[in-house]
Design a protein around this motif. Structure first.
Motif, PDB file in Angstrom:
ATOM      1  N   ARG A 104     -57.184  76.994  14.260  1.00 36.49           N
ATOM      2  CA  ARG A 104     -58.257  75.877  15.510  1.00 36.49           C
ATOM      3  C   ARG A 104     -57.627  74.709  15.204  1.00 36.49           C
ATOM      4  O   ARG A 104     -58.490  74.128  16.427  1.00 36.49           O
ATOM      5  N   THR A 105     -56.709  74.525  15.454  1.00 38.84           N
ATOM      6  CA  THR A 105     -56.057  72.664  15.534  1.00 38.84           C
ATOM      7  C   THR A 105     -54.498  72.801  16.096  1.00 38.84           C
ATOM      8  O   THR A 105     -54.129  73.431  15.537  1.00 38.84           O
ATOM      9  N   ARG A 106     -54.299  71.978  16.314  1.00 39.70           N
ATOM     10  CA  ARG A 106     -52.950  71.475  17.057  1.00 39.70           C
ATOM     11  C   ARG A 106     -51.213  71.192  16.345  1.00 39.70           C
ATOM     12  O   ARG A 106     -51.373  72.039  16.124  1.00 39.70           O
ATOM     13  N   PHE A 107     -52.480  70.766  15.163  1.00 38.72           N
ATOM     14  CA  PHE A 107     -51.325  70.625  13.435  1.00 38.72           C
ATOM     15  C   PHE A 107     -50.956  72.272  13.152  1.00 38.72           C
ATOM     16  O   PHE A 107     -49.579  72.321  13.145  1.00 38.72           O
ATOM     17  N   GLY A 108     -51.564  72.857  13.307  1.00 39.52           N
ATOM     18  CA  GLY A 108     -52.280  74.183  12.782  1.00 39.52           C
ATOM     19  C   GLY A 108     -50.956  74.762  13.557  1.00 39.52           C
ATOM     20  O   GLY A 108     -50.389  75.770  13.261  1.00 39.52           O
ATOM     21  N   LEU A 109     -51.232  74.730  14.570  1.00 38.65           N
ATOM     22  CA  LEU A 109     -50.419  74.961  16.566  1.00 38.65           C
ATOM     23  C   LEU A 109     -48.742  74.614  15.868  1.00 38.65           C
ATOM     24  O   LEU A 109     -47.622  75.678  15.900  1.00 38.65           O
ATOM     25  N   GLU A 110     -48.655  73.198  15.420  1.00 38.11           N
ATOM     26  CA  GLU A 110     -47.173  73.009  15.309  1.00 38.11           C
ATOM     27  C   GLU A 110     -47.223  73.552  13.475  1.00 38.11           C
ATOM     28  O   GLU A 110     -45.558  73.896  14.370  1.00 38.11           O
ATOM     29  N   GLU A 119     -41.702  79.490  13.501  1.00 39.88           N
ATOM     30  CA  GLU A 119     -41.784  81.205  13.823  1.00 39.88           C
ATOM     31  C   GLU A 119     -40.317  80.879  14.503  1.00 39.88           C
ATOM     32  O   GLU A 119     -39.008  81.229  14.322  1.00 39.88           O
ATOM     33  N   ARG A 120     -40.186  79.387  15.518  1.00 42.85           N
ATOM     34  CA  ARG A 120     -39.236  79.671  16.189  1.00 42.85           C
ATOM     35  C   ARG A 120     -38.763  77.671  17.198  1.00 42.85           C
ATOM     36  O   ARG A 120     -39.685  76.947  17.209  1.00 42.85           O
ATOM     37  N   PRO A 121     -38.617  77.440  15.856  1.00 42.18           N
ATOM     38  CA  PRO A 121     -38.425  76.028  15.149  1.00 42.18           C
ATOM     39  C   PRO A 121     -37.764  74.960  16.594  1.00 42.18           C
ATOM     40  O   PRO A 121     -38.060  74.125  17.263  1.00 42.18           O
ATOM     41  N   PHE A 122     -36.676  75.751  17.739  1.00 44.31           N
ATOM     42  CA  PHE A 122     -36.183  75.482  18.560  1.00 44.31           C
ATOM     43  C   PHE A 122     -36.870  75.117  20.117  1.00 44.31           C
ATOM     44  O   PHE A 122     -37.200  73.995  20.554  1.00 44.31           O
ATOM     45  N   ALA A 123     -37.944  76.412  19.586  1.00 43.15           N
ATOM     46  CA  ALA A 123     -39.066  76.223  21.020  1.00 43.15           C
ATOM     47  C   ALA A 123     -39.753  75.194  20.665  1.00 43.15           C
ATOM     48  O   ALA A 123     -40.061  74.437  21.675  1.00 43.15           O
ATOM     49  N   ALA A 124     -40.140  74.888  19.639  1.00 42.48           N
ATOM     50  CA  ALA A 124     -41.491  74.252  19.060  1.00 42.48           C
ATOM     51  C   ALA A 124     -40.498  72.494  19.156  1.00 42.48           C
ATOM     52  O   ALA A 124     -41.392  71.797  20.040  1.00 42.48           O
ATOM     53  N   ASP A 151     -42.339  67.435  17.088  1.00 40.96           N
ATOM     54  CA  ASP A 151     -41.511  66.877  15.423  1.00 40.96           C
ATOM     55  C   ASP A 151     -41.455  68.238  14.683  1.00 40.96           C
ATOM     56  O   ASP A 151     -41.951  67.618  13.657  1.00 40.96           O
ATOM     57  N   VAL A 152     -40.344  68.966  14.418  1.00 42.13           N
ATOM     58  CA  VAL A 152     -39.940  70.242  13.136  1.00 42.13           C
ATOM     59  C   VAL A 152     -40.279  69.396  12.943  1.00 42.13           C
ATOM     60  O   VAL A 152     -40.607  69.918  10.943  1.00 42.13           O
ATOM     61  N   THR A 153     -39.421  67.752  12.168  1.00 42.13           N
ATOM     62  CA  THR A 153     -38.621  67.090  11.161  1.00 42.13           C
ATOM     63  C   THR A 153     -40.322  67.044  10.393  1.00 42.13           C
ATOM     64  O   THR A 153     -40.850  67.005   8.887  1.00 42.13           O
ATOM     65  N   ARG A 154     -40.850  65.676  11.207  1.00 46.56           N
ATOM     66  CA  ARG A 154     -42.605  66.291  11.050  1.00 46.56           C
ATOM     67  C   ARG A 154     -43.618  66.601  10.437  1.00 46.56           C
ATOM     68  O   ARG A 154     -43.772  66.495   9.547  1.00 46.56           O
ATOM     69  N   TYR A 200     -33.852  73.442   9.586  1.00 44.90           N
ATOM     70  CA  TYR A 200     -33.385  73.300  11.527  1.00 44.90           C
ATOM     71  C   TYR A 200     -32.988  72.096  10.908  1.00 44.90           C
ATOM     72  O   TYR A 200     -33.401  70.938  10.852  1.00 44.90           O
ATOM     73  N   ARG A 201     -31.917  72.165  12.114  1.00 39.74           N
ATOM     74  CA  ARG A 201     -31.045  70.751  12.430  1.00 39.74           C
ATOM     75  C   ARG A 201     -31.225  70.368  13.880  1.00 39.74           C
ATOM     76  O   ARG A 201     -30.486  71.387  15.024  1.00 39.74           O
ATOM     77  N   ARG A 202     -32.157  69.426  14.751  1.00 38.36           N
ATOM     78  CA  ARG A 202     -31.986  68.884  15.545  1.00 38.36           C
ATOM     79  C   ARG A 202     -31.271  69.066  16.646  1.00 38.36           C
ATOM     80  O   ARG A 202     -29.844  67.897  16.388  1.00 38.36           O
ATOM     81  N   GLY A 203     -30.458  69.747  17.831  1.00 38.63           N
ATOM     82  CA  GLY A 203     -29.404  69.247  18.339  1.00 38.63           C
ATOM     83  C   GLY A 203     -28.336  70.790  18.007  1.00 38.63           C
ATOM     84  O   GLY A 203     -27.370  70.825  18.580  1.00 38.63           O
ATOM     85  N   ILE A 204     -28.304  71.077  16.858  1.00 36.00           N
ATOM     86  CA  ILE A 204     -27.472  72.194  16.152  1.00 36.00           C
ATOM     87  C   ILE A 204     -28.301  73.435  16.514  1.00 36.00           C
ATOM     88  O   ILE A 204     -27.723  74.492  16.937  1.00 36.00           O
ATOM     89  N   ASP A 205     -29.056  73.901  15.897  1.00 38.21           N
ATOM     90  CA  ASP A 205     -29.321  74.977  15.030  1.00 38.21           C
ATOM     91  C   ASP A 205     -30.839  75.194  17.135  1.00 38.21           C
ATOM     92  O   ASP A 205     -31.249  74.478  17.341  1.00 38.21           O
ATOM     93  N   ARG A 206     -30.371  76.670  17.071  1.00 39.26           N
ATOM     94  CA  ARG A 206     -31.272  77.378  18.872  1.00 39.26           C
ATOM     95  C   ARG A 206     -32.334  78.346  17.907  1.00 39.26           C
ATOM     96  O   ARG A 206     -31.716  79.234  19.111  1.00 39.26           O
TER      97      ARG A 206
END
Lengths: 357, 311
Positions: B166-172, B178-183, B189-192, B304-310
């Motif tokens: 029920r929270t935005r953080f939970g959705l994040e 599930e889909r870090p690239f899509a997120a 901020d997947v890393t955070r 997950y590496r930003r800019g590398i993993d898709r």
């Protein structure tokens, strides 16, 4: 060959023989018998500070080696898996005698001794004894446990007594049966609860507490606990159970190995089955030095190797008299306590003694 | 022995033995939902349990002990997160290393601090509702009269559900698992998020260690968790990362564990080894039946590496 040359050669040969004899290489039996022990080791499955079996053994051998000026190496927390690499390390570090301080090592240590020619001391396996190589310690703690059972029979108010064990090794099993026989002899109408925490739950204090909570809830007012580190779970359970209760409604604890009368158990510790290996360890080292190593050594009531701790808390009048009378009969051989080391035998014997429990 | 006393003992034991397991499993569910497979729970529980015990004993304040455990667990979670999220280390290896390190360090520190002594904590934080259950048989002493940590644990179940569902953080968190690239593309901020999930996971492990050492037992010993952390990982999967299912699964595990003792007390003629096997057999059966069709979070265990993993 000229006679002068012959005489010179014979002279050289005789001198060589003399030098060999002086170095000791030519008189094999005498030197083995005179081996001086300077380095021994002990291996324990759990921590040397577990407040139980392991700690007792390490403390006793430490005291012996300190008095004799012998170097001691302690390999603790060895567990019950393959300990051969640890034994090899101890041998490589110069151990002349290894004390394998667990009945769980009664097979692996003799095998190691035979393969590596290193003397070992084992627990509860007299058949493995081999002159010069393997000595065995038999702990006749069932006799003292019988006395603890007599004490429990005299002291229980609810008539329900519990045995809680962290596992079912031979030493624990001997004591379970001894305790049950002592209880039955003193209080035939008593109920006995027998509960096993786990297969090797020596340090599982959490489950020991839960198990003890349950036996207390089922009406036991005396718990005979064999646990090593798990004993602290039993103690904490009884401590919580007793909180706010009048003294005559409180549960009490009978421990094994170690005197916990100065711990949190001091207000409800009824007694403890105490082991003392000091004399046996000294004897084994003497045997090895004298070339007589490889015997069965016994800890029993008669030689004081096992004894019952005097109750640190007040007991009923007549309790100690009953315990002393039973002790006398054991020493005289008038009471024969069963010696049952296997778990199936224990369950069968307990069912015979307390069919309704 | 009365039936009432036996039932009370069984129920009370079931509940208390499920507490640490429930808390640790809830923490693992949060971590796994974010894609982090934390096999280090066992070690985190051990080191946090020791730190909390030490703090409570030294300060004579159990609340401070709980706080110390939670903070210690959070720091351990941060270390885990730092290694697997920032340094991209393998999650399985780091988790196992943390279990070994936590077990070893807690044992070493305990020995250094107390030697062969076994100090016990004085007092506890009480049973807040005990007076309400006075006259009710079985339920009164076994449920209403439980220690406060039981009610805190039960309160955490809807709280974690609310956080995840029920929270935005939970959705994040779920998106990161599930889909870090899509997120990432959607501005998360997947890393955070993963770092925070690791810290929360660690804090829950710390609380679980404290629940065991400070609330249930009142003492700490090296290796006190005896596998609870690993069972928690299985329970999180059996419960399919749903807090209510996790709580039920943990209770069932507690019931099977307590039933073994209960059957021995009642004199049921079954070998103790079989009874002790029951809870673990139960977990295996539950995993086979309940988790068979479960779809793991798609990015579980993957860095997950930003800019590398898709993915």
């Amino acid at each position: 060959m000229k006679p002068r040359v012959l005489v010179r050669s014979v002279g050289r040969f005789v001198m060589m023989l003399g030098l060999l004899a002086l170095s000791g290489a030519f008189i094999p039996t005498a030197t083995i018998a005179a081996t001086k022990i300077e380095n021994v080791a002990i291996i324990t499955p759990a921590s040397k500070t577990n407040g139980g079996w392991d700690e007792q053994g390490v403390n006793n051998i430490t005291s012996v080696t300190q008095k004799r000026g012998i170097k001691l190496e302690v390999a603790e927390n060895a567990g019950y898996e393959d300990i051969t690499p640890i034994l090899q390390d101890l041998k490589d570090s110069g151990a002349q005698l290894i004390f394998c301080h667990a009945s769980g090592y009664q097979t692996i240590c003799p095998e190691f001794a035979a393969e590596n020619n290193v003397p070992v001391a084992i627990i509860e396996n007299p058949k493995a004894v081999k002159p010069g190589l393997i000595s065995d310690i038999e702990t006749h703690a069932e006799d003292v446990a019988y006395l603890a059972g007599v004490m429990a029979g005299k002291e229980t108010r609810t008539g329900t007594v519990a045995i809680v064990v962290s596992a079912e090794p031979p030493t624990w099993n001997f004591m379970s049966v001894g305790f049950a026989e002592g209880l039955k002899a003193t209080r035939p109408d008593a109920k006995l609860i027998y509960s096993v925490i786990g297969q090797a739950a020596y340090d599982d204090a959490a489950n020991a507490k839960r198990t003890t909570d349950s036996v207390l809830a089922a009406g036991a007012d005396i718990v005979f606990g064999m646990g090593d580190g798990a004993s602290f779970g039993m103690i904490q359970s009884i401590k919580e159970f007793n909180q706010g209760k009048p003294v005559d409604k409180q549960a009490r604890f009978i421990d094994v190995i170690g005197d916990k009368s100065k711990t949190a158990a001091k207000s409800f510790l009824l007694s403890s089955v105490l082991f003392d290996y000091t004399n046996t360890y000294n004897q084994m080292i003497d045997d090895l030095q004298n070339g007589t190593f490889g015997k069965v050594h016994t800890l029993d009531v008669k030689n004081g190797g096992v004894h019952l701790l005097n109750p640190p808390i007040p007991v009923q009048p007549g309790t100690m008299a009953a315990v002393d009378a039973a002790k006398e009969k054991i020493v005289k051989g008038e009471i024969k306590v069963s010696t049952i080391g296997d778990a199936n035998g224990v369950h069968k014997r307990l069912k015979e003694l307390f069919p309704g429990s | 022995m009365s039936i009432e006393a036996l039932l009370t003992a069984l129920l009370a034991s079931t509940i208390i033995s499920s507490v640490a397991l429930t808390i640790a499993s809830l923490g693992e569910a949060i971590g796994e939902s974010a894609g982090l497979l934390n096999l280090g729970i066992e070690g985190m529980m051990l080191i946090s349990g020791f730190v909390g015990f030490w703090a409570a004993l030294e300060s004579n304040n159990l609340w401070l002990g709980f706080l110390a455990s939670i903070v210690c667990g959070a720091v351990a979670g941060l270390i885990f997160g730092g290694l697997v999220v920032l340094a991209q280390a393998d999650q399985v290896i780091v988790g196992l290393a943390m279990t070994l390190a936590g077990g070893g360090l807690s044992g070493y520190l305990f020995r250094e601090a107390y030697g062969s002594n076994q100090p016990l904590l004085q007092g506890d934080l009480g049973r807040p509702l005990r007076h309400l259950g006075g006259g009710i048989p079985v339920i009164g002493p076994a449920i209403i009269g439980q220690k406060w940590i039981v009610f805190v644990t039960w309160a955490l179940v809807p709280l974690v559900w609310w956080l995840l569902r029920r929270t935005r953080f939970g959705l994040e968190i779920r998106a990161a698992g599930e889909r870090p690239f899509a997120a990432d593309v959607a501005g998360v901020d997947v890393t955070r998020v993963r770092l925070l999930a690791a810290v929360i996971n660690g804090a829950f492990s710390g609380l679980a260690g404290a629940a065991l050492a400070l609330a249930e037992l009142g003492f700490f010993r090296p290796g006190i968790t005896v596998g609870t952390g690993f069972i928690a990982i299985a329970i999180a999967m059996v419960g399919r990362w749903d807090p209510l299912r996790i709580a039920i699964a943990a209770l069932l595990f507690g019931l099977l564990r307590s039933a073994g003792t209960w059957m021995q007390i009642t004199g049921v003629n079954i070998r103790p080894e079989f009874l002790q096997m029951l809870p673990y057999l139960g977990v295996i059966v539950a995993i086979v039946i309940l988790a068979r069709g479960t779809r793991l979070p798609a990015a579980l265990g993957l860095s997950y590496r930003r800019g590398i993993d898709r993915t």
